[in-house]
Design a protein around this motif. Sequence first.
Motif, PDB file in Angstrom:
ATOM      1  N   LYS A 133      21.990  61.815  63.995  1.00 43.78           N
ATOM      2  CA  LYS A 133      23.363  62.071  63.536  1.00 43.78           C
ATOM      3  C   LYS A 133      24.348  61.939  64.704  1.00 43.78           C
ATOM      4  CE  LYS A 133      26.209  65.500  61.239  1.00 43.78           C
ATOM      5  NZ  LYS A 133      26.294  66.757  60.501  1.00 43.78           N
ATOM      6  N   HIS A 134      23.981  62.509  65.838  1.00 41.35           N
ATOM      7  CA  HIS A 134      24.867  62.440  67.003  1.00 41.35           C
ATOM      8  C   HIS A 134      25.081  60.974  67.417  1.00 41.35           C
ATOM      9  CE1 HIS A 134      27.004  63.813  70.473  1.00 41.35           C
ATOM     10  NE2 HIS A 134      26.178  63.201  71.314  1.00 41.35           N
ATOM     11  N   ALA A 135      23.999  60.213  67.438  1.00 41.17           N
ATOM     12  CA  ALA A 135      24.108  58.796  67.838  1.00 41.17           C
ATOM     13  C   ALA A 135      25.006  58.031  66.866  1.00 41.17           C
ATOM     14  CB  ALA A 135      22.717  58.167  67.878  1.00 41.17           C
ATOM     15  N   MET A 136      24.943  58.390  65.597  1.00 38.06           N
ATOM     16  CA  MET A 136      25.720  57.662  64.591  1.00 38.06           C
ATOM     17  C   MET A 136      27.225  57.854  64.760  1.00 38.06           C
ATOM     18  SD  MET A 136      23.448  57.992  61.152  1.00 38.06           S
ATOM     19  CE  MET A 136      22.256  56.695  60.762  1.00 38.06           C
ATOM     20  N   SER A 137      27.629  58.869  65.559  1.00 41.00           N
ATOM     21  CA  SER A 137      29.062  59.134  65.729  1.00 41.00           C
ATOM     22  C   SER A 137      29.674  58.343  66.887  1.00 41.00           C
ATOM     23  CB  SER A 137      29.276  60.636  65.930  1.00 41.00           C
ATOM     24  OG  SER A 137      28.799  61.019  67.212  1.00 41.00           O
TER      25      SER A 137
END
Length: 342
Positions: free
Chosen positions: A243-247
């Motif tokens: 999720k963090h990477a997707m931001s």
Amino acid sequence: VEDNDADMSPVRWIRINPFRCQGKVDDVLKELRKKFPKQVDDWTQIVPGSIYRDEYIPNLYGVHPSDKITSHELYKRGKIIIQDRASCFPAYILNPTPHDVVIDACSAPGNKTTHIAAHIFPDGNASDVKIYAFERDAKRAEILEKMVTSAGCESCIQISVGDFTQLAKPQMFKDVTGFILDPSCSGSGIFGRQSVDLANKSKLAEKVPNEVFEEQDPKEMEQNELYKTRLAKLSSFQFQIVKHAMSFPNAKKLVYSTCSIHAEENERVVIDLLLDQNIKQYGWKVAKRDSVIPAWQRRGILSEFEEVFPHEQAQELADGCIRALPKEDGGIGFFAVCFERE
Ligand code: SAM
């Protein structure tokens, strides 16, 4: 990697490292052929003294596990790296070019980090920093540093020790175009670990349905409950990492992988990411099979996706995922999926 765990794996996979041969991989291959004169067409035919050129991953070869490779000069000089075939899938799927900048969020000991570098600089001339490698564990970060240095690609990799989700602020990495996300997992696809033994014993191979815990003695039930709790914690952590990477604002491609055989850490994490309302705004989609090693036959578990999505969509999602079974597919148990966006 030690040769003494060789009997665990049906194949010893070795990857030619372009940084220690200035991209002249054929020279290394010639040397390898001297030690392994017999070429076979399928990994199942590998016998001592033979070599198999992998049909999926470039510059990857399989030899017999009893052939001691760690004492060979090519290994000592870093010209070949021992890396399981399935573990080579993520960097190959990401397929970064010199125009890309990649974050390897969970990077030690560095197999995938050095493989990404080999993709960006196939001629073995690493110039500017193209890879940001994060590693939370200080001791493991030391091993990562050693591996990157012995592979000869330290000039293109910047290592940061700490938690990727805390250290890497999306706005500070506007140049990042791709991600390798290979977080801690149960390791249930790796031979000889307690988790895979427990997983097999409890028939937990794909999912953990409650029925399998019936008719077990209390001690075993307690063990299984602990294992289920551990899996739940791991999958929530894995979700947070992706999720963090997707931001990250300019990331276009992201490969998530585990060496787990459990759907909880694999297909279920993909489903949770696709359903998350906050993530939807970022516009990520699961890449289709044709860009994710299409010839590889074992794909994601369809029934997992069918629990949530209509059949056609579920089929497409399952086809987008890759699975490898321990031993049966020539190495460790593995899962990989690629997310893309315009
Ligand atoms: N990608 C590695 C390779 O191919 O050699 C293997 C990675 S291993 C499965 C997972 C690694 O992630 C561990 O070294 C672990 O310490 C690290 N890790 C776990 N959580 C992390 C976090 N939040 N930030 C950075 N690293 C983390």
